[in-house]
Design a protein around this motif. Structure first.
Motif, short mmCIF file in Angstrom:
data_model
loop_
_atom_site.label_atom_id
_atom_site.label_comp_id
_atom_site.label_asym_id
_atom_site.label_seq_id
_atom_site.Cartn_x
_atom_site.Cartn_y
_atom_site.Cartn_z
N LEU A 73 0.84 -1.19 0.00
CA LEU A 73 0.00 0.00 0.00
C LEU A 73 0.88 1.25 0.00
N GLU A 76 -2.20 4.22 4.34
CA GLU A 76 -3.33 3.58 5.01
C GLU A 76 -3.89 4.52 6.06
N PRO A 81 -9.06 -2.99 10.28
CA PRO A 81 -8.89 -3.56 8.94
C PRO A 81 -10.20 -3.77 8.19
N GLY A 88 -6.58 -1.04 2.82
CA GLY A 88 -6.28 -2.47 2.75
C GLY A 88 -7.54 -3.28 2.52
N ARG A 92 -8.37 -5.72 -0.52
CA ARG A 92 -8.81 -7.11 -0.26
C ARG A 92 -10.11 -7.39 -1.01
N ARG A 108 -0.70 -5.73 4.04
CA ARG A 108 -1.46 -4.58 4.56
C ARG A 108 -0.65 -3.84 5.61
N ASP A 111 -3.04 -4.71 9.74
CA ASP A 111 -3.73 -6.00 9.52
C ASP A 111 -4.21 -6.60 10.82
#
Ligand code: 6PG
Length: 242
Positions: A73, A76, A81, A88, A92, A108, A111
């Motif tokens: 990434l 973030e 998450p 992230g 996903r 991520r 996470d």
């Protein structure tokens, strides 16, 4: 479509998403010709979501493959998450759940989530961990740009703009969610191929400042990637001087 080696302008956001999806695949194929894997860092926010959906569609239809991709990434938000604002989670949902990328190849920044841990401490710990996992040189980096000229989570006036060593830092956004983790200027500069995707009239002034404005990275952090390959729809390119 108008095109020079660093600027592609297409009609609308859908066309821009398709051009970037194709460009990422071409760049990855070029880097994979002599290696089994590569590091690709992808942008968050809302603009690139369609690009990732198109990548996943191409993989499902057997027209493309993300084999060998380790996806990272660019930045973030420091949220759970599963939070709707998590970059992230967006990757996903589009690439992993879209059947294009194994979950183990999506790296991520956030996470795990302990709501009892002070957020700044959790963010710093995540930034240190991520810097250790990040390749020293990213092969492909996709970024976006905010209407204020930020890129990744490097916002105007951010102390992170002075960073010369660390690849990942905790930063603070002027808008919610305020606490962020971001690649730093050295990490952006080290990437082999950088692509910037922007669409919509709200980005036109920031795009002009990034590409044609007086050099001032503090005011317009996206000037850090002025020499990237920019893919714009017509409204986002509207204020560029010919
Ligand atoms: C983020 C992004 C950020 C994004 C710009 C543009 O976490 O928000 O990584 O850098 O590229 O904010 O966001 P939109 O695509 O939503 O306009």
């Amino acid at each position: 479509m108008s095109h020079d080696e660093r600027l592609t302008v297409v009609e609308d956001a859908e066309a821009a998403a398709q051009v970037v999806a194709d460009l990422l695949l071409r760049l990855a194929e070029k880097e994979l010709c002599d290696r089994p894997s590569l590091g690709v860092a992808l942008a968050g926010g809302s603009t690139p979501r369609r690009c990732y959906e198109l990548l996943a569609l191409a993989v499902r239809e057997g027209r493309a493959s993300l084999a060998g991709w380790d996806v990272f990434l660019g930045d973030e938000r420091v949220v759970s998450p599963d939070d709707a604002g998590s970059n992230g989670r967006m990757l996903r949902d589009t690439l992993v759940n879209g059947g294009a990328l194994p979950a183990a190849r999506l790296h991520r920044m956030v996470d795990a989530w302990d709501p009892t841990e002070p957020p700044e401490a959790a963010a710093e710990r995540a930034a240190v961990r991520y810097a250790a996992a990040l390749p020293a040189t990213l092969d492909v980096l996709l970024l976006g740009i905010g209407a204020d000229g930020h890129t990744a989570s490097l916002f105007p006036g951010s102390p992170a703009l002075q960073e010369r060593e660390r690849a990942v830092l905790v930063t603070h956004a002027p808008v919610e969610p305020h606490l962020r983790i971001s690649l730093t200027p050295p990490a952006l500069a080290a990437a082999r191929h950088v692509v910037v995707l922007a669409s919509g009239a709200s980005k036109a002034a920031a795009v002009r400042s990034a590409l044609q404005g007086t050099p001032d990275v503090q005011a317009t952090p996206a000037q850090l990637v002025r020499h990237a390959h920019w893919v714009l729809d017509r409204p986002a390119a509207a204020q560029l001087r010919p």
